[in-house]
Structures are given as C-alpha cells and as structure tokens.
Design an enzyme around this catalytic site. Sequence first.
Site, mmCIF file in Angstrom:
data_model
loop_
_atom_site.group_PDB
_atom_site.id
_atom_site.type_symbol
_atom_site.label_atom_id
_atom_site.label_comp_id
_atom_site.label_asym_id
_atom_site.label_seq_id
_atom_site.Cartn_x
_atom_site.Cartn_y
_atom_site.Cartn_z
ATOM 1 N N MET A 118 -3.804 -7.339 -7.044
ATOM 2 C CA MET A 118 -3.341 -8.527 -7.761
ATOM 3 C C MET A 118 -4.462 -9.393 -8.345
ATOM 4 O O MET A 118 -4.308 -10.608 -8.452
ATOM 5 C CB MET A 118 -2.463 -9.382 -6.831
ATOM 6 C CG MET A 118 -1.284 -8.650 -6.238
ATOM 7 S SD MET A 118 -0.227 -7.916 -7.492
ATOM 8 C CE MET A 118 0.651 -9.372 -8.020
ATOM 9 N N GLY A 164 0.780 -1.241 0.000
ATOM 10 C CA GLY A 164 0.000 0.000 0.000
ATOM 11 C C GLY A 164 0.811 1.290 0.000
ATOM 12 O O GLY A 164 0.281 2.331 0.396
ATOM 13 N N ASN A 170 1.664 3.027 -2.543
ATOM 14 C CA ASN A 170 1.006 3.961 -3.472
ATOM 15 C C ASN A 170 -0.280 4.523 -2.872
ATOM 16 O O ASN A 170 -0.606 5.689 -3.092
ATOM 17 C CB ASN A 170 0.711 3.280 -4.812
ATOM 18 C CG ASN A 170 1.939 3.199 -5.685
ATOM 19 O OD1 ASN A 170 2.402 4.210 -6.208
ATOM 20 N ND2 ASN A 170 2.494 2.006 -5.814
ATOM 21 N N ASN A 200 -4.427 1.817 -13.530
ATOM 22 C CA ASN A 200 -3.528 0.885 -12.842
ATOM 23 C C ASN A 200 -2.102 1.398 -12.933
ATOM 24 O O ASN A 200 -1.745 2.079 -13.889
ATOM 25 C CB ASN A 200 -3.619 -0.488 -13.541
ATOM 26 C CG ASN A 200 -2.693 -1.520 -12.934
ATOM 27 O OD1 ASN A 200 -2.620 -1.655 -11.702
ATOM 28 N ND2 ASN A 200 -1.974 -2.246 -13.766
ATOM 29 N N HIS A 219 1.849 0.086 -13.128
ATOM 30 C CA HIS A 219 2.613 -1.136 -13.423
ATOM 31 C C HIS A 219 4.106 -0.817 -13.420
ATOM 32 O O HIS A 219 4.521 0.191 -13.995
ATOM 33 C CB HIS A 219 2.175 -1.698 -14.781
ATOM 34 C CG HIS A 219 2.853 -2.980 -15.114
ATOM 35 N ND1 HIS A 219 2.501 -4.179 -14.530
ATOM 36 C CD2 HIS A 219 3.898 -3.249 -15.921
ATOM 37 C CE1 HIS A 219 3.287 -5.129 -14.985
ATOM 38 N NE2 HIS A 219 4.158 -4.593 -15.833
ATOM 39 N N ILE A 272 -7.743 -9.795 -11.403
ATOM 40 C CA ILE A 272 -8.216 -9.321 -12.711
ATOM 41 C C ILE A 272 -9.593 -8.677 -12.544
ATOM 42 O O ILE A 272 -10.434 -9.165 -11.800
ATOM 43 C CB ILE A 272 -8.251 -10.499 -13.704
ATOM 44 C CG1 ILE A 272 -6.795 -10.904 -14.003
ATOM 45 C CG2 ILE A 272 -8.986 -10.141 -14.989
ATOM 46 C CD1 ILE A 272 -6.652 -12.211 -14.715
#
Length: 187
Positions: free
Chosen positions: A88, A14, A16, A105, A107, A90
């Site tokens: 994590m 966490g 971010n 998102n 990445h 979909i």
Amino acid sequence: MVKHKACVFISGKGSNLENLIKKSRDYNFPINISLVISNNKKAEGIKFAKMNFIPFFIFNEKSRFFDYQVLNILKYYNVNLICLAGYMCIISKNFLRRYKKKIINIHPSLLPKFKGLNTYTRVLKEKEKKTGCTVHYVNEKIDDGKIIIQKSFIINSNDREKDLKLKTQKLEKNAFPEAVIKIYKTN
Ligand code: GRF
C-alpha cells in the site's frame, strides 16, 4: 532450470504472497521467492515468510532511510523481480530507475478502469457488467504501467462487494503466476 530471485512486497494479508510461494515450488516456475518486505509490522502475510523460512524485513516507509535500506537488501539478495502484492505504498522514482521493468503489481480491477482504492464499491456504483484483476508493470503513476495480464468475470445482479472481492481474489491466484511466467518467456 535456474530460477530468478524475486522479492514480494506486502502490507497486509498476503494471500498472493502465499500463492506465489506455493507456485514457486513447481520446477518450471521461473522465480523463487527469496525475500519478503513489509512496510507494516502487523501485516498478517509475514507469517507466510516465517513458515517457509524466507528472509523478511519490515521497514517504516516514512523513514528517510527507507529507500536506501530496501535497495541495499534487494541488492544483497540479488533480486531480479519485485512483486507488489497488496503493498500500500508508492514506489519512489529512485526505486523505479534502479528496477526498470522489474517491478510488477496486482490490482483488483480491469485497468485502466478503477485505479486506486475502494475498487469494488466503485465497480458496483458504476454498474459495470464485468470486472476482474490486472497484473501490470509499475511506473511513476498509480496503477498505470503496461498491462501484462488481465482476468475478468461477469458480475451477477445479486453480487455485493464481498462477492466481487472473493471472485476477484480467486482470479488473482492464477493471474499473478501467469504474469510471472509470461515475463520470463518474453524476456
Ligand atoms: C489484492 O486484492 C490485490 O489486488 C490488492 O490488494 C489485495 C492484496 O491481498 N492490491 P493479499 O494481501 O495478497 O491477500
């Protein structure tokens, strides 16, 4: 300034989330973090929601009620933007339809290179000259939607995985907030 309501989805540390919460205290930052959702009851990041009195919910993504429960809560809190930050799982088609162009998102690679997991290992193995992070819209494919922002750095010959991780995650702390600002500037 009227701020948009955002929800951050997490599965782990966490950092971010913590950063977005801090940024959202700026008067000019376009979002408030109104809600945190985790699919993992042991996610360390939940503590940032607690410390900042932000409502949080933990759901098992394997449950057949998962989408229904999460979508209801997002609606209840009037969420306008969903930020996936180390989440994590979909996102289902159903979800994407409801929140079209509203799910982003972060990445840890320069997409479209190195989608998926274990990015740092693969970056080193491929002897890349540079790497970094990407914030992008989420679509039905993994790590694939339209890119909002990228930040990169040159890889040193002595950089190991832990160095790439450190440098990438440092860049993420600017990239995610800048992407959020960009979204609301252009919309
Ligand atoms: C970040 O490096 C992000 O790019 C990736 O997962 C990590 C999450 O870190 N998707 P944190 O949970 O925000 O600390």
